[in-house]
Design an enzyme around this catalytic site. Structure first.
Site, short mmCIF file in Angstrom:
data_model
loop_
_atom_site.label_atom_id
_atom_site.label_comp_id
_atom_site.label_asym_id
_atom_site.label_seq_id
_atom_site.Cartn_x
_atom_site.Cartn_y
_atom_site.Cartn_z
N HIS A 306 0.86 -1.19 0.00
CA HIS A 306 0.00 0.00 0.00
C HIS A 306 0.89 1.23 0.00
O HIS A 306 1.94 1.23 0.64
CB HIS A 306 -0.91 0.01 1.24
CG HIS A 306 -2.06 0.93 1.11
ND1 HIS A 306 -1.96 2.28 1.37
CD2 HIS A 306 -3.33 0.72 0.70
CE1 HIS A 306 -3.12 2.84 1.13
NE2 HIS A 306 -3.98 1.93 0.72
N ASP A 363 -7.94 -5.21 -0.05
CA ASP A 363 -8.44 -6.05 -1.14
C ASP A 363 -8.08 -7.52 -1.01
O ASP A 363 -8.58 -8.35 -1.75
CB ASP A 363 -7.92 -5.53 -2.49
CG ASP A 363 -8.51 -4.18 -2.82
OD1 ASP A 363 -9.72 -4.03 -2.64
OD2 ASP A 363 -7.77 -3.28 -3.25
N1 CMC Z 1 4.11 -7.54 -4.96
C1 CMC Z 1 5.44 -7.55 -5.14
N2 CMC Z 1 6.24 -6.48 -4.94
C2 CMC Z 1 5.65 -5.35 -4.53
C3 CMC Z 1 4.27 -5.26 -4.32
C4 CMC Z 1 3.48 -6.41 -4.54
N3 CMC Z 1 2.16 -6.38 -4.35
N4 CMC Z 1 3.96 -4.01 -3.92
C5 CMC Z 1 5.10 -3.34 -3.89
N5 CMC Z 1 6.14 -4.14 -4.25
C6 CMC Z 1 7.56 -3.80 -4.28
C7 CMC Z 1 7.93 -3.01 -5.53
O1 CMC Z 1 8.33 -3.85 -6.57
C8 CMC Z 1 9.06 -2.15 -5.01
O2 CMC Z 1 10.21 -2.95 -4.92
P1 CMC Z 1 11.68 -2.27 -5.17
O3 CMC Z 1 11.83 -1.25 -4.07
O4 CMC Z 1 12.63 -3.40 -5.09
O5 CMC Z 1 11.62 -1.65 -6.54
C9 CMC Z 1 8.63 -1.83 -3.58
O6 CMC Z 1 7.81 -2.92 -3.18
C10 CMC Z 1 7.85 -0.53 -3.44
O7 CMC Z 1 6.80 -0.59 -4.41
P2 CMC Z 1 6.12 0.69 -5.04
O8 CMC Z 1 5.37 0.28 -6.25
O9 CMC Z 1 7.13 1.78 -5.19
O10 CMC Z 1 5.18 1.11 -3.86
P3 CMC Z 1 3.92 1.96 -4.01
O11 CMC Z 1 3.70 2.55 -2.69
O12 CMC Z 1 4.01 2.90 -5.15
O13 CMC Z 1 2.85 0.85 -4.40
C11 CMC Z 1 0.87 -0.35 -4.65
C12 CMC Z 1 1.64 0.67 -3.79
C13 CMC Z 1 -0.48 -0.57 -3.98
C14 CMC Z 1 0.64 0.22 -6.05
C15 CMC Z 1 1.67 -1.68 -4.71
O14 CMC Z 1 1.96 -2.16 -3.43
C16 CMC Z 1 0.96 -2.74 -5.56
O15 CMC Z 1 1.09 -2.73 -6.77
N6 CMC Z 1 0.20 -3.67 -4.89
C17 CMC Z 1 -0.55 -4.66 -5.62
C18 CMC Z 1 -1.88 -4.07 -6.09
C19 CMC Z 1 -2.84 -3.87 -4.96
O16 CMC Z 1 -3.06 -4.73 -4.13
N7 CMC Z 1 -3.50 -2.70 -4.96
C20 CMC Z 1 -4.52 -2.36 -3.96
C21 CMC Z 1 -4.07 -1.21 -3.10
S1 CMC Z 1 -5.10 -0.98 -1.66
C22 CMC Z 1 -6.64 -0.49 -2.24
C23 CMC Z 1 -6.66 0.74 -3.04
O17 CMC Z 1 -5.89 1.69 -2.83
O18 CMC Z 1 -7.53 0.81 -3.90
#
Ligand code: CMC
Length: 448
Positions: A306, A363
């Site tokens: 998240h 989710d």
């Molecule tokens: N699986 C694998 N790796 C992950 C995941 C995941 N679900 N989420 C983050 N990472 C890794 C990412 O690859 C990165 O690694 P590195 O630092 O080595 O490059 C690190 O963690 C930070 O990720 P980020 O994308 O920079 O973090 P963010 O804060 O921008 O991402 C997110 C938040 C929700 C987009 C992401 O965690 C994600 O894609 N999760 C899966 C989709 C999901 O479940 N979304 C629902 C969010 S909650 C409900 C809502 O908001 O609607």
């Protein structure tokens, strides 16, 4: 702590006022930054940007705290109703008995949609995604409400808000019925918000659907848990559209589109699709976790991670407990819930997830609950939208009431410097002249 921050640029020092929120969160006020220094801030994804001051929802991602108008989500989840929570979010206080009665009355009064709107459903193919239909129908609704386009007074806003929240469930259920080729079911005024939606989803002309109380309670809970989440992607979208002066309907239709994406609201459907895939293909969970960690593989563990929570999402905890309770009552064991729990277990012990503070989000378990309720996967994000509607409306109102500035970020331009136009005869040739065909048979022009 200091009430100004110092910024040094090229030997000149600038004082930036520090803004402090009620819970102690601190921001440097850069509203005059460009004017005084010529600089802007670069923050793609806005993870370090406060786009507004807001009194609606408080999230502490480090401590796993979520409060609507100051009230902890755990208390609302166990003591409130969705209709009451809508009022709380939009107006800032829990309603009195009289206010709640009048507010519920508006939901009943406006539960029907204009008969003309039903014809719109015929125009969508049965394969149309319900989120596309939902967004289109919210916009179409505004054509039937010309008197509500201008916010003339508090009553115009209240009627618009009640119409949107109430009619959304009617539209959502009708979109589902149209997609499965069943006749559309009309709402029943004596039913409460959640039961009425389930009635429109699952009743058929020769048989009324009477849901188990646990199913109604689970829907209520899901709607409350999704009702707001501060400046998330869709709420920021609503505020951005609202900042142009666009009406409530247009702004919320845009919110639906933003919510649709798999990194935001679309994740609940993606989680169940992932669990189903793991189940059907008997995938070893350790192998799957290895794949989501692999930087060469675009796969992510859906329902994990998240932008704000760096600990367990408090909503995920409540969802998990509800999934257990509901499944025990209505479905017995669901192999997908078992896989979800095992997957969580493997991930939470894995260094990759520990180092990055990746925990289950709202989710991860909501899809399993919706599945147990008989909601089809392509309707999951629609339910999220129904829940989030009061949050969008509250944010729209806050933006509107504050007379907030037009959202218009800057950028750092990284394209070509000024150059002359080249006539087409002088541009040479490229592979693009011979269009290719993709694996799925779509012609395209490969750019080199
Ligand atoms: N699986 C694998 N790796 C992950 C995941 C995941 N679900 N989420 C983050 N990472 C890794 C990412 O690859 C990165 O690694 P590195 O630092 O080595 O490059 C690190 O963690 C930070 O990720 P980020 O994308 O920079 O973090 P963010 O804060 O921008 O991402 C997110 C938040 C929700 C987009 C992401 O965690 C994600 O894609 N999760 C899966 C989709 C999901 O479940 N979304 C629902 C969010 S909650 C409900 C809502 O908001 O609607």
């Amino acid at each position: 702590m200091s009430d100004t921050a110092k910024l040094n640029i090229d030997g000149t020092s600038y004082d930036l006022p520090v803004v402090v929120g009620t819970e102690g969160d601190r921001a440097m006020d850069i509203r005059k930054l460009r004017q005084t220094t010529g600089y802007v801030c670069l923050d793609d994804g806005f993870a370090n940007t406060g786009s507004c001051e807001s009194a609606i929802t408080f999230v502490d991602g480090e401590k796993g705290i979520l409060r609507y108008r100051g009230i902890p989500i755990q208390q609302l989840a166990t003591q409130s109703t969705f209709v009451e929570t809508c009022w709380l979010l939009i107006y800032g206080e829990l309603p009195t008995r009289e206010q709640l009665k009048a507010w519920s009355g508006l939901f009943t009064k406006y539960e029907m949609i204009h008969e003309g709107l039903y014809h719109h459903f015929d125009g969508f193919p049965s394969t149309g995604h319900p989120m596309a239909i939902l967004s289109a129908m919210i916009n179409a609704m505004s054509c039937y409400e010309p008197g509500l386009m201008e916010m003339e007074d508090a009553s115009t806003f209240q009627v618009s808000a009640a119409r949107l929240i109430s009619k959304l469930r009617t539209i959502a259920a009708a979109a589902y019925k149209a997609s499965i080729g069943q006749p559309i079911v009309y709402p029943k005024p004596h039913l409460d918000y959640c039961t009425n939606f389930l009635h429109m989803m699952f009743s058929i002309p020769y048989g009324d659907y009477e849901p188990e109380p646990e199913i109604v309670a689970a829907l209520q809970l899901i709607l409350i848990l999704h009702a707001d989440h501060e400046q998330n992607c869709s709420s920021s979208t609503v505020r951005m559209v609202a900042s142009s002066g666009a009406n409530l309907f247009a702004s919320c239709a845009a919110g639906v589109c933003a919510l649709w994406g798999p990194l935001h609201g679309g994740a609940n459907a993606a989680v169940v699709e992932m669990l189903q895939y793991l189940h059907d293909n008997k995938v070893d969970l350790k192998d799957y976790i290895a794949r989501v960690k692999d930087k060469n593989d675009p796969l992510r563990l859906m329902g994990f991670g998240h932008r704000v929570y760096k600990t367990y999402d408090p909503r995920a905890n409540i969802m998990k407990a509800t999934a257990d309770k509901l499944l025990a009552k209505v479905k017995g064991n669901d192999p997908l819930l078992e896989i979800a729990k095992r997957l969580e277990d493997v991930a939470l012990k894995d260094k990759y997830f520990i180092d990055r503070n990746l925990y289950p989000n709202v989710d991860f378990y909501s899809g399993v609950i919706l599945r147990a309720m008989g909601i089809p996967v392509n309707m999951f994000t629609v339910i999220f939208a129904m829940g989030r509607m009061p949050g969008w409306i509250a944010n729209w109102k806050e933006q509107y009431d504050s007379g907030g500035a037009l959202y218009r970020p800057r950028q750092i331009y990284t394209g070509q410097s000024e150059r002359d136009y080249t006539p087409i005869a002088e541009r040479g040739t490229s592979d693009c002249l011979a269009p290719k065909v993709s694996k799925k048979g779509r012609p395209y022009c490969e750019l080199k």
